[in-house]
Design an enzyme around this catalytic site. Structure first.
Site, PDB file in Angstrom:
ATOM      1  N   CYS A 109      27.583  31.342  55.337  1.00 43.61           N
ATOM      2  CA  CYS A 109      26.313  32.058  55.273  1.00 43.61           C
ATOM      3  C   CYS A 109      26.360  33.190  56.296  1.00 43.61           C
ATOM      4  O   CYS A 109      26.686  32.950  57.471  1.00 43.61           O
ATOM      5  CB  CYS A 109      25.169  31.094  55.573  1.00 43.61           C
ATOM      6  SG  CYS A 109      23.565  31.910  55.686  1.00 43.61           S
ATOM      7  N   ASN A 143      36.951  40.088  53.095  1.00 38.91           N
ATOM      8  CA  ASN A 143      37.423  40.422  51.746  1.00 38.91           C
ATOM      9  C   ASN A 143      36.259  40.388  50.779  1.00 38.91           C
ATOM     10  O   ASN A 143      35.577  39.371  50.667  1.00 38.91           O
ATOM     11  CB  ASN A 143      38.461  39.392  51.282  1.00 38.91           C
ATOM     12  CG  ASN A 143      38.943  39.645  49.863  1.00 38.91           C
ATOM     13  OD1 ASN A 143      39.677  40.604  49.607  1.00 38.91           O
ATOM     14  ND2 ASN A 143      38.493  38.818  48.926  1.00 38.91           N
ATOM     15  N   GLU A 144      36.022  41.488  50.106  1.00 40.83           N
ATOM     16  CA  GLU A 144      35.043  41.538  49.011  1.00 40.83           C
ATOM     17  C   GLU A 144      33.721  40.877  49.372  1.00 40.83           C
ATOM     18  O   GLU A 144      33.308  39.897  48.746  1.00 40.83           O
ATOM     19  CB  GLU A 144      35.635  40.900  47.748  1.00 40.83           C
ATOM     20  CG  GLU A 144      36.825  41.662  47.215  1.00 40.83           C
ATOM     21  CD  GLU A 144      37.481  40.984  46.013  1.00 40.83           C
ATOM     22  OE1 GLU A 144      37.093  39.861  45.686  1.00 40.83           O
ATOM     23  OE2 GLU A 144      38.380  41.598  45.419  1.00 40.83           O
ATOM     24  N   GLU A 315      42.868  47.042  45.637  1.00 43.17           N
ATOM     25  CA  GLU A 315      43.462  46.103  44.681  1.00 43.17           C
ATOM     26  C   GLU A 315      43.347  46.732  43.293  1.00 43.17           C
ATOM     27  O   GLU A 315      42.249  46.909  42.789  1.00 43.17           O
ATOM     28  CB  GLU A 315      42.731  44.757  44.704  1.00 43.17           C
ATOM     29  CG  GLU A 315      42.708  44.091  46.073  1.00 43.17           C
ATOM     30  CD  GLU A 315      42.048  42.707  46.058  1.00 43.17           C
ATOM     31  OE1 GLU A 315      41.715  42.208  44.970  1.00 43.17           O
ATOM     32  OE2 GLU A 315      41.859  42.137  47.151  1.00 43.17           O
ATOM     33  N   TRP A 323      40.072  35.876  35.543  1.00 43.53           N
ATOM     34  CA  TRP A 323      38.707  35.436  35.824  1.00 43.53           C
ATOM     35  C   TRP A 323      37.640  35.924  34.855  1.00 43.53           C
ATOM     36  O   TRP A 323      36.483  35.519  34.973  1.00 43.53           O
ATOM     37  CB  TRP A 323      38.317  35.827  37.249  1.00 43.53           C
ATOM     38  CG  TRP A 323      38.669  37.232  37.637  1.00 43.53           C
ATOM     39  CD1 TRP A 323      39.782  37.633  38.304  1.00 43.53           C
ATOM     40  CD2 TRP A 323      37.926  38.424  37.377  1.00 43.53           C
ATOM     41  NE1 TRP A 323      39.772  39.000  38.485  1.00 43.53           N
ATOM     42  CE2 TRP A 323      38.647  39.511  37.936  1.00 43.53           C
ATOM     43  CE3 TRP A 323      36.715  38.692  36.745  1.00 43.53           C
ATOM     44  CZ2 TRP A 323      38.200  40.833  37.869  1.00 43.53           C
ATOM     45  CZ3 TRP A 323      36.265  40.005  36.669  1.00 43.53           C
ATOM     46  CH2 TRP A 323      37.008  41.059  37.227  1.00 43.53           C
ATOM     47  N   GLU A 363      44.488  31.575  41.361  1.00 43.55           N
ATOM     48  CA  GLU A 363      44.816  32.812  40.657  1.00 43.55           C
ATOM     49  C   GLU A 363      46.214  32.790  40.047  1.00 43.55           C
ATOM     50  O   GLU A 363      46.822  33.837  39.848  1.00 43.55           O
ATOM     51  CB  GLU A 363      44.630  34.005  41.610  1.00 43.55           C
ATOM     52  CG  GLU A 363      43.165  34.205  42.000  1.00 43.55           C
ATOM     53  CD  GLU A 363      42.929  35.365  42.958  1.00 43.55           C
ATOM     54  OE1 GLU A 363      43.910  35.971  43.432  1.00 43.55           O
ATOM     55  OE2 GLU A 363      41.758  35.653  43.239  1.00 43.55           O
ATOM     56  N   GLN A 364      46.685  31.623  39.710  1.00 41.56           N
ATOM     57  CA  GLN A 364      48.048  31.529  39.175  1.00 41.56           C
ATOM     58  C   GLN A 364      48.205  32.255  37.851  1.00 41.56           C
ATOM     59  O   GLN A 364      49.330  32.615  37.473  1.00 41.56           O
ATOM     60  CB  GLN A 364      48.495  30.075  39.057  1.00 41.56           C
ATOM     61  CG  GLN A 364      47.591  29.197  38.231  1.00 41.56           C
ATOM     62  CD  GLN A 364      48.052  27.740  38.245  1.00 41.56           C
ATOM     63  OE1 GLN A 364      48.824  27.322  37.401  1.00 41.56           O
ATOM     64  NE2 GLN A 364      47.595  26.980  39.208  1.00 41.56           N
ATOM     65  N   HIS A 366      46.880  35.190  37.282  1.00 39.64           N
ATOM     66  CA  HIS A 366      46.621  36.607  37.588  1.00 39.64           C
ATOM     67  C   HIS A 366      47.982  37.292  37.755  1.00 39.64           C
ATOM     68  O   HIS A 366      48.781  36.899  38.606  1.00 39.64           O
ATOM     69  CB  HIS A 366      45.810  36.691  38.883  1.00 39.64           C
ATOM     70  CG  HIS A 366      45.296  38.058  39.209  1.00 39.64           C
ATOM     71  ND1 HIS A 366      46.118  39.136  39.400  1.00 39.64           N
ATOM     72  CD2 HIS A 366      44.038  38.508  39.387  1.00 39.64           C
ATOM     73  CE1 HIS A 366      45.383  40.207  39.691  1.00 39.64           C
ATOM     74  NE2 HIS A 366      44.115  39.842  39.673  1.00 39.64           N
TER      75      HIS A 366
HETATM   76 ZN   LIG Z   1      40.374  40.282  45.238  1.00 37.92          ZN
END
Ligand SMILES: [Zn+2]
Ligand SMILES: [Zn+2]
Ligand SMILES: [Zn+2]
Lengths: 631, 631, 631
Positions: A109, A143-144, A315, A323, A363-364, A366
């Site tokens: 949070c 990240n993001e 990226e 996804w 993410e295999q 991806h």
């Molecule tokens: Zn990412």
């Protein structure tokens, strides 16, 4: 400036013996940048205080030996499991009241002080150790932010922080009650500690309550980011970036952007098309292997602004992702196409996510530039082609565009808090205007609402800006540019009330919005001359010059000098008419492009992109699918 | 009786200095009534026991000075924030087990004794102070019981009260087990305190359990209302009303209606069309600016019955609202049209919600008669026209209709507990029958299931009545009227079991429902002669006279003397045939009306309304959109 | 063997005085079996330890007197209310974290040791008392494991058991971290007790984590069942069965099947068509009164395998049911038709659910062979017809089919954990292949993935088998049968990672899946020669022989000797081509059947079934709706 390429690499995913070979292959491919570290906390600190930087030292050295520059990410998006033992209440809580648990990422949070201190601690350790490393090229914070719907948290920490934030803002409960209009349903508070977060109410909460929670939540992101930025700056001169994600509007990117040196974003054209655009199935099918023709460009232009001119794609989708609802492969050539599109919009660098497809974990499926078996994946050759392009080609110049489009995160929140009709979404409106401009062949700058210098812009648009800063209109008026406001311009006070006098209250434009209605999508109201108003429609009164009327005779487009007011949501046909008219008045040349073609003027160079799956004849040249021209 | 007009006003929303002007403008407009107070608890009692009635005294006086009569609402739909400190467990709990928190309205559980006592306390204070005030015209208890899905609560208070209610009803766990058939899945209880509320079970709970919970929940509303009514009566002779909401079936309106002097309802034709009707998009589009042609009339007729003849529209939509999926503006003239439609059905008064649009809080996008800037909104002129109409016109007489339609809230619950097929909804069925009658030009009285005097009715319909009182059939039979029962008539015992002998068990009608099936909407079964059975279909056996058969040769419509049984859900075509046949037998004249036209016979006067967006030629007269005739 | 009939009976639902008459009517009807006891715990043990077996003794005796054989069900699917006082934490918890409460059935968590002990206790009591009763014909454990989504539980008991299960499997946290790839997002654990169940994570959990939870959950069902089976075997020689439910894939039926003597399943053709098939509305409408033409057959063939050749239909739909979205009546003749279809596939017995429709509780709208008023329901006469058929007809022989289809529950879980594209579901794929085979007139055996003896099979299919056992390919190759693998064959290691070398890694077949993509349903990729690949598409590389290519020139179907690899999800047209080609190569005769016709070869007998609502001309014979031929 020389445009450059890079990739995202996770040395901790691979045995150390292949790092050197990986580095050599990256360099061979013509890459400049390698981003590392962003999810590696459990390897840097496997147990509280047990710091293990040796492997990262060696990774730095191995990568540096081939001349690669490193972008070092702070690992704060993935606190290790032991963090939860130290801070059991650090988890975000969703709107249904459920803690969002460990087991993936972003499980914190933003309002939790204890976790923020931990984030600063690991950041300081990294900054101290690598801040002056010769191979260090840049930093990335976290990240993001906001990915996986993580800005809004309904935790106890958020509740406490929100009350403090409100106390700061309003000073007294009475002032808050007055500002929110809490008398309405006896919602008055006697103490800030009586105020809950605006979830799980019987029917909708006071929109002023919801709106302040949105502002607060955005501020918490900025505060979290600022803590890392300050920590890094104390130890490093390398530029600091953050990698934003597509169509995340829950926090103000301009606010965090002001803290950074470079804005970057993560561009997944096919995933975004499938999972975050309102377009019809026919559109999604047509662009399934290329991505929406305007979505990436919009974000390129947005982040150029967020980064005050300095921006990257951190990226870049290199093949199918894992996804979206469906995950097709890009058309052959699209990796190169997307890269050049970014450069055309001024990207300094484009980095591919990721170097090698991980055979394990979330993410295999991806794609990477390499396959899990170390062989080159399809995208690899396209990156080699871009590297060759770069060697051969002149650099891209960037210049101010003739058209300015104002984008305001606060407006996104207020429309979301009070859409008034299904489908009424601020991003969607602004994006449709952006698309309309692009279909007329225009290049665009996206500007924050606090812009005051509009020099050199010929055409300025502020669709849907419901809470404009008070000095915006004068700044635009003085610029002499043709300007378009509305719908909903100035329709909310800072306290989320309808202002009196009624909107739009544009000085010199004699008009009020006497009534607002929202329309079923199947009942557009035609505008005389072509096109229609849909979804959102205002009934305008007043003496201002009427440029267009609808089929009921109501004014749609008003004018006072260079300022125009549009009282509704235009369909694409009417939008094209309005934009063409204003561009004409502004002396900006428009050109109706074929459906799949988009162009971008970068200094003296004109880029022409074919986003369609079929070849297109353009100015006598045949552009193949995934093809583009540079003139 | 003279029909009158009024409005809903919130003096606490405005500075005191404009009250007098508001009152004068109301009187000027020809209004008689002003409803106040209903959400003002936090201003009447800002802190526990800190009573502040001065402002309300002054509001009464200011309004009274222009001759306005006041409807005073008890503010119990909006307990202030401090109430939660006194009664932390007063919140309702939703079916997912989440407390429904403070921050909007209706945040209380009907079963909470402590809160009911508080509601009585504030009601008593108001009744004592204003019960004999000369300007007081009527009372309103609470506001829109059941709005925002607030009848069913799964709180601890509800659980305790439900167990007591069951103990009262069944006296012993064994009796309850037998009644519910708890042997079925070893669901037997040994003690009332073992019984949970019927939510969050693994698969559906025992329908008898669910049904009793629905009865209990309705009783809790009646008990809550009764407590206020009794308190008011002790101090005031003014009539007492409650404002019901459209298509709320979770509690028995007849039960609360018996406690009241006047029934009122809140009529939002455009909002209701969008958010609570099953109709197709084409229908919703056609009537988007006028509302469904039958929905308001149905409720007018329903509340005439709930109020034993005395009923009002307490909140009439005056322009676009803010809460439906889409919120279009009414066609010009609709405010007047809706008002006269209510009068045609016998409304004593129509009040517009609200006087002035509030610029703040949840309903800031809900139109009023005035705009937030005090100017007249579009609806204002239409109200002035109605006021002029009233001065000029003869009063409307009300008489018994020739057709009686029985509506039973208990049946709504039982269908909901056990629809047996998607789309099988009791309200929908009754409303379709109502619409069918109206399309044949008939005027209708809606009656509760305990009606026993059917004198003067020629045609009586009881569609879907699955738990009829035992003496209903004899009372209808004796009336000599043509009567239609089914589908599902008598198909459940009081204990929610299938009765043996099997339904319909209508004395004199030799028939049993041998089998029930529910049908996909795309597989209607044609009836010989035209039309079809859809959704719900019964296989009838027995020697009764068969009037219609379906394509499989199965009986659809049976007759024994004046009593008819319909073994399925008729589509509109077949419904029209059945109704025409029965009306013919009853000697009631029918007339197939154009699609958009509806008529209402009020004593000697015939009202003709055009609900469509286009002009209609009717009996040689052209009726414009939003137009109506009085003959 | 003589095929037999039976019914499900609940003596505890009726007064004892009608048992004898019921038994006599059952015997009259030609029934052999009567299943009792399965939900009767609250009558067997109304309070803890208060055993009341007298009534069941009498029920046994009464039923036995007419020669009926009893199938005795353990009542463990319906623990009485008092069980919750002894084990308050025995409830399953859903993925949202809510306990799944008492009030229906299956309200227990498979991981709760206390409840499992109670289940063993009551099972032992029953086994001791009735295990040698001369009328006892068979046992049934529990009822419909997995029904109402009850396999996956997120309770505290499940959490503890999962940690133990993981500790057993991996021995050390490090081993688990390596296997799962927990380095990916710093998800590494230092202790098994840090591992949570994979629900309520911020974004998707590690698929390896989710997959192990699926395996664990299936194991818990097997452990629960084993405990009952062992208990019964200690006291009884009667065969033990369990009644599985349609399309439940959450636990491995083969694993529980290995513990049992007989597999049975509950066949509700109309309910299943409506609520668990992906087919289009037109299909559902066409088969609304007959059920899907392949769904029952699939399960018949599946449970023949689960029961090692011995299988029954334990609950056969006898009329409309109560639980599907729509509940139509079967076409006249369908009860007989379904019964014979089961016999054609080798069922030893078909039992009808239920003897008499219960007028009370959850299933009161579910038809029985008798109506609630004891009269014969529509299905009764059809059962009498089957009984007559059986007397007249020769018995059905069962033989191995020429075609083997491998079905792997583990694959169902892994596809579910990682569909990669919407609509990508393992059961759906296998079922489409099964349907494709049936449309070519083939009879099929469904085999578990641990099958090693493929003697006598000419054609073997293993669609979607992503985690094949290592010795499967050699066993198939040695059989000489034509075999089809893919898509996704061998694409996951046991630890849910992508294997290197890349799949399919079929020895002798030079091919790798270089890339995977998932497709929108509206963008199928045509295959040269007809048909298309849809949803799932692999980009194949390597030197293997290419039998088919798609429109982009990519290989679709590869061959190496008798082994074939299919790199995508075939549409029905292309599937038919592939199957026809392989059948040809295998020397298996195919025959394209009319749409509604299916056939089944049972030894020398050919059964021909018309599943359509219209008569069909077949081989010169007219088969009416609900009709079948035996040749
Ligand atoms: Zn990412
Ligand atoms: Zn209201
Ligand atoms: Zn069952």
């Amino acid at each position: 400036m020389k445009r450059t390429l890079g990739t995202c690499y996770y040395p901790e995913h691979w045995t150390e013996d292949i790092w050197a070979e990986d580095a050599a292959r990256m360099a061979d491919l013509g890459l400049t940048w390698v981003r590392i570290g962003e999810f590696a906390w459990s390897r840097l600190e496997p147990a509280p205080g047990d710091l293990q930087f040796g492997w990262l030292d060696r990774a730095f050295d191995t990568l540096a030996q081939t001349g690669l520059k490193i972008v070092l990410g702070t690992p704060t998006a993935t606190p290790p499991r032991w963090m939860l033992e130290r801070h059991p209440d650090m988890l975000a809580v969703d709107a249904q009241g459920r803690a969002r648990g460990f087991g993936s990422r972003r499980h914190y949070c933003f309002s939790h002080d204890g976790y923020r201190a931990e984030a600063v601690r690991i950041t300081a350790l990294l900054a101290e150790r690598y801040g002056r490393h010769p191979a260090l090229g840049a930093w990335q914070t976290d990240n993001e932010y906001g990915c996986h719907d993580t800005v809004l948290s309904y935790s106890e920490a958020a509740r406490r922080a929100f009350r403090d934030w409100l106390a700061q803002r309003y000073q007294s409960p009475d002032a808050l009650n007055r500002a929110w209009g809490n008398v309405f349903w006896s919602m008055e508070y006697r103490d800030f500690d009586e105020i809950e977060l605006p979830n799980l109410t019987v029917t909708e909460p006071n929109p002023a309550h919801a709106m302040d929670f949105r502002r607060f939540s955005s501020d918490q992101v900025a505060r979290f980011n600022a803590a890392q930025v300050e920590t890094i700056r104390a130890h490093s001169d390398a530029p600091i970036s953050h990698n934003y994600m597509g169509r995340i509007t829950e926090f103000d990117h301009f606010a965090t952007g002001r803290q950074l040196d470079i804005a970057t974003w993560d561009s997944y054209p096919l995933g975004f098309l499938e999972d975050r655009l309102e377009e019809a199935d026919a559109h999604k099918r047509r662009y399934a292997r290329q991505g929406d023709p305007d979505f990436q460009a919009f974000h390129h232009d947005l982040y150029r602004s967020v980064g005050h001119g300095r921006w990257w794609v951190m990226e870049q989708q290199p093949g199918p992702v894992n996804w979206a609802p469906h995950n097709p492969a890009p058309l052959p050539g699209m990796i190169r196409f997307w890269t050049w599109e970014a450069f055309a919009h001024g990207a300094e660098a484009v980095c591919y996510f990721r170097w090698r497809q991980a055979p394990f974990a979330q993410e295999q499926m991806h794609a990477g530039l390499l396959r899990p078996d170390h062989a080159e994946a399809v995208g690899h050759a396209e990156v080699a082609a871009v590297a060759a392009d770069l060697t051969a080609a002149q650099d891209v110049e960037t210049t101010k565009a003739p058209v300015a489009l104002i984008f305001d995160y606060q407006a996104a929140w207020s429309w979301d808090v009070q859409p008034q009709g299904r489908g009424c979404d601020y991003f969607r409106l602004v994006f449709e205007v952006y698309r309309g401009l692009r279909k007329l062949g225009l290049s665009i700058d996206i500007l924050p609402p606090d812009t005051r210098d509009f020099t050199d812009y010929d055409l300025i648009l502020a669709p849907g800006l419901d809470m404009p800063p008070p000095d915006l209109i004068p700044a635009i008026a003085v610029s002499g540019a043709q300007a378009l406001f509305g719908p909903r311009f100035g329709s909310k006070t800072d306290a989320f009330a309808i202002p009196v006098p009624l909107p739009p209250a544009i000085s010199g434009l004699d008009a009020v919005v006497a009534r607002v209605e929202t329309l079923r999508p199947d009942m557009p109201v035609p505008v005389t001359g072509g096109g229609a108003i849909t979804l959102w429609r205002e009934h305008l009164e007043g003496g201002a010059q009427v440029l267009d009327r609808d089929a009921d005779g109501l004014p749609v487009l008003l004018r006072a000098g260079s300022l125009h007011y549009l009282g509704g949501w235009p369909d694409p046909t009417y939008l094209a008419r309005v934009l063409t008219r204003l561009a004409g008045a502004a002396g900006v040349l428009v050109r109706e492009l074929p459906d799949d073609i988009r162009i971008r003027q970068s200094g003296p160079t004109l880029f022409i992109f074919n986003h369609g799956p079929d070849p297109v004849e353009f100015d006598g040249t045949r552009i193949p699918p995934a093809g583009f021209l540079r003139r």
